[in-house]
Design an enzyme around this catalytic site. Structure first.
Site, short mmCIF file in Angstrom:
data_model
loop_
_atom_site.label_atom_id
_atom_site.label_comp_id
_atom_site.label_asym_id
_atom_site.label_seq_id
_atom_site.Cartn_x
_atom_site.Cartn_y
_atom_site.Cartn_z
N GLY A 295 -4.18 3.30 0.80
CA GLY A 295 -4.58 2.69 2.07
C GLY A 295 -3.43 2.47 3.04
N GLN A 296 -2.32 3.19 2.83
CA GLN A 296 -1.18 3.02 3.72
C GLN A 296 -1.42 3.79 5.01
OE1 GLN A 296 2.57 4.44 2.14
NE2 GLN A 296 3.75 3.45 3.76
N HIS B 147 2.82 -6.69 2.69
CA HIS B 147 1.91 -7.61 3.37
C HIS B 147 1.98 -8.96 2.64
CE1 HIS B 147 -0.68 -4.52 5.51
NE2 HIS B 147 -0.15 -3.75 4.58
N HIS C 106 6.33 -1.47 3.75
CA HIS C 106 6.11 -2.84 4.24
C HIS C 106 5.32 -3.63 3.20
CE1 HIS C 106 2.98 -0.15 5.79
NE2 HIS C 106 2.11 -1.14 5.61
N ASN D 239 0.85 -1.19 0.00
CA ASN D 239 0.00 0.00 0.00
C ASN D 239 0.88 1.25 0.00
OD1 ASN D 239 -2.39 -1.51 0.17
ND2 ASN D 239 -2.25 -1.64 2.39
P1 5GP Z 1 -0.90 -0.40 5.90
O1 5GP Z 1 -2.34 -0.06 6.10
O2 5GP Z 1 0.00 0.78 6.25
O3 5GP Z 1 -0.59 -0.99 4.56
O4 5GP Z 1 -0.58 -1.57 6.92
C1 5GP Z 1 -0.16 -1.37 8.23
C2 5GP Z 1 -0.34 -2.68 8.93
O5 5GP Z 1 0.43 -2.64 10.12
C3 5GP Z 1 -1.78 -2.98 9.33
O6 5GP Z 1 -2.18 -4.21 8.77
C4 5GP Z 1 -1.73 -3.01 10.85
O7 5GP Z 1 -2.57 -4.01 11.39
C5 5GP Z 1 -0.27 -3.30 11.13
N1 5GP Z 1 0.23 -2.74 12.36
C6 5GP Z 1 0.10 -1.45 12.78
N2 5GP Z 1 0.73 -1.28 13.95
C7 5GP Z 1 1.28 -2.48 14.27
C8 5GP Z 1 2.08 -2.92 15.38
O8 5GP Z 1 2.40 -2.18 16.30
N3 5GP Z 1 2.47 -4.23 15.36
C9 5GP Z 1 2.15 -5.08 14.33
N4 5GP Z 1 2.59 -6.35 14.44
N5 5GP Z 1 1.40 -4.69 13.29
C10 5GP Z 1 0.98 -3.41 13.25
#
Ligand code: 5GP
Ligand code: ZN
Length: 113
Positions: free
Chosen positions: A92-93, A101, A99, A86
């Site tokens: 949706g980031q 997924h 990172h 993302n």
């Molecule tokens: P994004 O929406 O930025 O692509 O994904 C961020 C991801 O990081 C989300 O799926 C969220 O659940 C995960 N996430 C956010 N904070 C933490 C954390 O402190 N620990 C872990 N293990 N995952 C996290």
């Protein structure tokens, strides 16, 4: 970056279910899993998103994808899986540290919302 949650996870300053650590990356389970397997693979280097990656990050980006593949093999995702990156608000980031997924363990729908 000192106030970045993923930098803190990479340094072990914030606990996570760490699955893999290499010189330049770590992999850990997502806190809020969207599939039976939901793993995040991140560089130790703070890069906000793919948009901010540079030519010098070429090897690192390759290593991240190979780490995703390694984790998929370890999780026995022979039926397939999805890799999501993302980027920015419309992408949706929510965490501004690049990172990948890795999602698997169930049949995933397409297209995403
Ligand atoms: P994004 O929406 O930025 O692509 O994904 C961020 C991801 O990081 C989300 O799926 C969220 O659940 C995960 N996430 C956010 N904070 C933490 C954390 O402190 N620990 C872990 N293990 N995952 C996290
Ligand atoms: Zn960071």
């Amino acid at each position: 970056m000192s106030d970045c949650i993923f930098c803190k996870i990479a340094k072990g300053e914030v606990p996570s279910e760490l699955l893999l650590e290499k010189e330049n990356l770590v992999a850990f389970r997502d806190l809020n899993p969207q599939a039976p397997t939901h793993i995040l693979v991140i560089p130790k280097k703070h890069i906000v998103s793919l948009d901010q990656a540079e030519a010098e990050d070429r090897d690192l980006l390759g290593d991240l994808l190979l780490a995703v593949q390694e984790m998929a093999q370890r999780e026995n995702l022979e039926m397939g899986y999805r890799v999501v990156l993302n980027i920015g608000t419309h992408g949706g980031q929510t965490v501004p540290h690049l990172h990948f997924h890795l999602l698997g363990g169930r049949s995933l729908q397409w297209p995403p919302g």
